[in-house]
Motif scaffolding. Structure first.
Motif, mmCIF file in Angstrom:
data_model
loop_
_atom_site.group_PDB
_atom_site.id
_atom_site.type_symbol
_atom_site.label_atom_id
_atom_site.label_comp_id
_atom_site.label_asym_id
_atom_site.label_seq_id
_atom_site.Cartn_x
_atom_site.Cartn_y
_atom_site.Cartn_z
ATOM 1 N N TRP A 105 1.073 -1.097 -0.039
ATOM 2 C CA TRP A 105 0.012 -0.020 0.032
ATOM 3 C C TRP A 105 0.766 1.223 -0.133
ATOM 4 O O TRP A 105 0.713 2.199 -0.424
ATOM 5 C CB TRP A 105 -1.025 0.177 1.142
ATOM 6 C CG TRP A 105 -1.893 -1.079 1.283
ATOM 7 C CD1 TRP A 105 -2.227 -2.003 0.183
ATOM 8 C CD2 TRP A 105 -2.448 -1.712 2.484
ATOM 9 N NE1 TRP A 105 -3.228 -2.790 0.769
ATOM 10 C CE2 TRP A 105 -3.249 -2.745 2.091
ATOM 11 C CE3 TRP A 105 -2.412 -0.974 3.773
ATOM 12 C CZ2 TRP A 105 -4.183 -3.704 3.072
ATOM 13 C CZ3 TRP A 105 -3.346 -2.151 4.652
ATOM 14 C CH2 TRP A 105 -4.173 -3.119 4.338
ATOM 15 N N ASP B 256 0.624 3.793 -3.204
ATOM 16 C CA ASP B 256 -0.202 5.093 -3.072
ATOM 17 C C ASP B 256 1.014 6.033 -2.845
ATOM 18 O O ASP B 256 0.600 7.405 -2.675
ATOM 19 C CB ASP B 256 -0.705 4.926 -1.718
ATOM 20 C CG ASP B 256 -2.044 3.904 -1.622
ATOM 21 O OD1 ASP B 256 -2.548 3.551 -2.643
ATOM 22 O OD2 ASP B 256 -2.659 3.550 -0.650
ATOM 23 N N GLU C 105 -6.986 -4.122 -3.599
ATOM 24 C CA GLU C 105 -6.529 -5.264 -3.548
ATOM 25 C C GLU C 105 -7.378 -6.288 -4.103
ATOM 26 O O GLU C 105 -8.572 -6.853 -3.677
ATOM 27 C CB GLU C 105 -6.312 -5.550 -2.025
ATOM 28 C CG GLU C 105 -5.690 -6.789 -1.413
ATOM 29 C CD GLU C 105 -5.430 -6.828 -0.065
ATOM 30 O OE1 GLU C 105 -4.481 -6.142 0.463
ATOM 31 O OE2 GLU C 105 -6.119 -7.614 0.640
ATOM 32 N N ARG D 291 -9.554 -2.927 0.087
ATOM 33 C CA ARG D 291 -8.636 -3.554 0.709
ATOM 34 C C ARG D 291 -9.120 -4.125 2.009
ATOM 35 O O ARG D 291 -8.744 -5.169 2.619
ATOM 36 C CB ARG D 291 -7.546 -2.486 0.995
ATOM 37 C CG ARG D 291 -6.742 -2.036 -0.300
ATOM 38 C CD ARG D 291 -5.844 -1.040 0.103
ATOM 39 N NE ARG D 291 -5.198 -0.590 -1.174
ATOM 40 C CZ ARG D 291 -4.387 0.525 -1.086
ATOM 41 N NH1 ARG D 291 -3.975 1.430 -0.273
ATOM 42 N NH2 ARG D 291 -3.501 0.871 -2.366
#
Length: 346
Positions: free
Chosen positions: A123, A127, A151, A276
């Motif tokens: 992540w 991100d 995800e 996610r």
């Protein structure tokens, strides 16, 4: 009287929303909206992204953008959906990394085997600055903008009908189904197995008839497709962290007023968090359900994962360098290393 007034107010509100609506986003996916795990029923993790995106975007845009959801393959398969978005026929789609790789091959950098030690590092990389640069390049070169990076049931698994896979040597000679993504096929070959690309909806029959000995699979999707009925062994070794995206047509996106572009981006980020979270929640329950249904589960130790990494990574890294250049590979690996260091408790 109160009921009549309430009904009139609702109708007036619907009418004002209809008048305010300026744009429509059609958002398809191939999976059903719900996932059945034992006695429990959950929203499908991709559908959770879609639904959150719809609710957030309609709210953030003040009703100026309406989002229509089309699950269960009603608008075609993932590749057809992405082609339609690129052509401007659809506004949005929900591809995985395998589908995206056919349009933007560099996404395969994220599939270097055993590169992410956990989902949180993934992540942070996706991100962060590295992910922003990658997805900006994708928008500029393909006309496809990823506004949500979700995800796809997290880390993928090995499963087969021949023997438990505990160490790399156990993969030797197995005929393994893969997605249509070259990096996955290189990974399978590096472990001594024989990669065979088979479309998702044909995997059950291929396992049932022995066309393949096993498959490289998503955890949640495996149960959704009832593949546990035709599998004996599964290994959880965190070899590839799988992604699912909400992608929009770049020209459509750039044609929006600035405040609506911002709404799309914010809705996409909110959708990623929802997808996610649900994916993480589902995975443990799915693994337990595998056990209940007779699938023998092997969970790799850190030492075993290191052995798989040593066997699988070098060949895939060489292939990646040949495809994208040393600088691109080093940049990605550096981003992973930096994320690990930043998140370390030491």
């Amino acid at each position: 009287m109160k009921k009549s007034l309430a009904g009139l107010a609702a109708l007036l509100m619907m009418g004002s929303m209809a008048l305010a609506q300026e744009y429509t986003v059609r958002l398809p996916n191939v999976d059903p909206p719900l996932s059945k795990v034992g006695e429990l029923t959950y929203p499908n993790h991709t559908y959770a992204m879609m639904r959150t995106f719809k609710d957030a975007l309609e709210s953030l845009s003040g009703g100026r953008i309406a989002v229509e959801l089309y699950p269960s393959g009603t608008l075609g398969d993932l590749r057809e959906n992405l082609e339609a978005v690129q052509a401007g026929v659809l506004e949005a789609a929900t591809p995985n990394e395998a589908t995206v790789s056919g349009f933007f091959p560099k996404i395969q950098l994220t599939t270097i085997p055993y590169v992410f030690p956990n989902a949180v590092v993934a992540w942070d990389v996706l991100d962060g600055e590295w992910g922003d640069a990658l997805f900006d390049e994708m928008a500029a070169t393909t006309g496809l903008r990823a506004v949500s990076i979700g995800e796809n049931a997290g880390f993928r698994i090995w499963a087969n009908n021949v023997r438990p896979v505990v160490e790399p040597a156990d993969m030797e000679g197995l005929k393994i189904r893969t997605m249509e993504i070259t990096a996955h096929q290189e990974m399978v070959s590096s472990l001594g197995a024989l990669p065979t690309a088979i479309p998702w909806l044909e995997v059950y029959g291929a396992l049932q008839t022995g066309v393949v000995d096993g498959a490289e699979l998503p955890i949640i999707g495996t149960l959704q497709q009832n593949l546990q009925e035709v599998l004996k062994y599964a290994t959880i070794d965190q070899h590839v962290y799988s992604l699912v995206f909400i992608v929009v047509n770049e020209q459509w996106f750039q044609g929006l007023p600035p405040e609506l572009r911002e709404a799309v981006v914010l809705a996409g980020r909110q959708a990623a968090v929802a997808g996610r979270g649900l994916s993480q929640t589902l995975v443990s329950d799915v693994i337990e359900e595998f056990r209940k249904r007779g699938v023998e589960i092997t969970s790799s130790s850190p030492e075993q994962v290191a052995a798989f990494r040593a066997a699988a990574q070098p060949r895939v890294l060489d292939w990646m360098v040949g495809q994208f250049g040393q600088d691109q590979v080093d940049g990605f690996l550096g981003a992973v290393e930096a994320a690990q260091a930043e998140l370390s408790a030491e």
